[in-house]
Design a protein around this motif. Structure first.
Motif, PDB file in Angstrom:
ATOM      1  N   ALA A 169      45.366  40.341  39.920  1.00 31.53           N
ATOM      2  CA  ALA A 169      46.446  39.918  40.815  1.00 31.53           C
ATOM      3  C   ALA A 169      46.753  38.451  40.552  1.00 31.53           C
ATOM      4  O   ALA A 169      45.910  37.699  40.056  1.00 31.53           O
ATOM      5  CB  ALA A 169      46.052  40.111  42.280  1.00 31.53           C
ATOM      6  N   GLU A 190      52.159  46.140  43.669  1.00 36.23           N
ATOM      7  CA  GLU A 190      52.374  45.515  44.979  1.00 36.23           C
ATOM      8  C   GLU A 190      52.973  44.124  44.819  1.00 36.23           C
ATOM      9  O   GLU A 190      52.520  43.320  43.999  1.00 36.23           O
ATOM     10  CB  GLU A 190      51.061  45.421  45.751  1.00 36.23           C
ATOM     11  N   PRO A 214      49.986  43.024  40.340  1.00 39.32           N
ATOM     12  CA  PRO A 214      50.221  42.722  41.762  1.00 39.32           C
ATOM     13  C   PRO A 214      50.459  41.219  41.957  1.00 39.32           C
ATOM     14  O   PRO A 214      49.730  40.397  41.398  1.00 39.32           O
ATOM     15  CB  PRO A 214      48.930  43.176  42.435  1.00 39.32           C
ATOM     16  N   HIS A 264      42.521  42.668  45.845  1.00 39.50           N
ATOM     17  CA  HIS A 264      42.732  43.250  44.504  1.00 39.50           C
ATOM     18  C   HIS A 264      41.534  43.022  43.589  1.00 39.50           C
ATOM     19  O   HIS A 264      41.222  43.894  42.762  1.00 39.50           O
ATOM     20  CB  HIS A 264      44.010  42.688  43.903  1.00 39.50           C
TER      21      HIS A 264
END
Length: 275
Positions: free
Chosen positions: A189, A242, A213, A271
């Motif tokens: 992430a 996301e 993400p 994450h």
């Protein structure tokens, strides 16, 4: 005493209205960033907000070390941990802004306080690492970050197969570029606050970042709010991973970025726990 004629009063009144209209137009142009000074105007109007206090908690451990670079030199790294455990943790690499260094995430943003507080609230623990002078030409991430720093962190007992990335201002841009370059297989992430993006950056990142993400936040009175908003919209429309964050009240300053930090740490921890 002189007497002002009706005609003179009318002309003076029209002149006053013209000045007011001109001031209103100038205000609008400042608001739209056509004229410089939007940040100063936002400060004057109290729209930037104040620096929030640090969490009332004992901060995590911070260590300073050095590692060797390919050119035979050394680079400083600061390592932060949420508690006594310093081995086996996933790690977030932090990229400072243009006037910062490896100490900035700790001295300015208090990331070690926020990290300890997040773990107390149930966020999965991870370590953080910041280095001096992470950027190469064009403020793009230097190979030192991945070729030298990550092996050093792995030697220190941290998990580096998939990392997190966090950056502020030009460091936010760097974090997004590095996440796009390494992809979801290497980056769990990425979080960026006040990223100093150009229109060309938005076009490139919308095409290459989508599978990672991302948490992307920017102040409403930040000069980079428009490209940040555009990138958010394009990443969300792609629906490949996301995407969280948004355009919130605030300016291009440390106060805004510290306000965003707790949510970004929670996002990264969530994450990284799946990495």
């Amino acid at each position: 005493m002189s007497i002002i004629s009706r005609r003179g009063a009318l002309i003076a009144g029209l002149g006053g209205l013209t000045v007011l209209a001109g001031a209103g137009a100038a205000y609008g142009l400042v608001e739209e960033d056509v004229l410089p000074g939007r940040y100063r105007l936002a400060q004057h109007l109290g729209r930037c907000g104040s620096m929030p206090p640090l969490p009332r908690i004992r901060p995590g451990t911070v260590e300073q070390a050095e590692f060797r670079t390919p050119g035979g030199g050394t680079a400083r790294v600061l390592l932060g941990y949420p508690g006594a455990v310093t081995k086996g943790l996933p790690v977030v690499v932090m990229l400072h802004g243009s006037d910062g260094d490896a100490r900035t995430p700790f001295d300015t943003y208090g990331v070690h306080y926020h990290l300890a507080d997040a773990v107390r609230r149930g966020v999965a623990p991870f370590a953080v690492a910041a280095i001096d002078d992470w950027a190469g030409p064009g403020w793009r991430p230097s190979p030192v970050t991945t070729r030298s720093l990550l092996p050093f962190l792995r030697h220190r007992g941290l998990a580096t197969t998939r990392i997190g990335l966090l950056g502020w201002s030009i460091g936010g841009r760097g974090a997004l570029l590095l996440a796009a370059e390494r992809g979801p297989a290497r980056v769990a992430a990425v979080a960026a606050a006040s990223p100093a993006l150009s229109g060309a950056d938005v076009t490139a990142l919308a095409r290459t970042l989508g599978a990672v993400p991302a948490s992307l936040t920017c102040g409403r009175d930040d000069a980079f709010a428009t490209p940040a908003k555009n990138l958010l919209a394009r990443l969300r429309a792609a629906r490949r991973a996301e995407v969280t964050g948004g355009i919130h009240p605030g300016c291009h300053d440390a106060a805004f970025r510290r306000r965003m930090l707790p949510a970004q740490i929670e996002f990264l921890g969530r994450h990284l726990s799946r990495a």
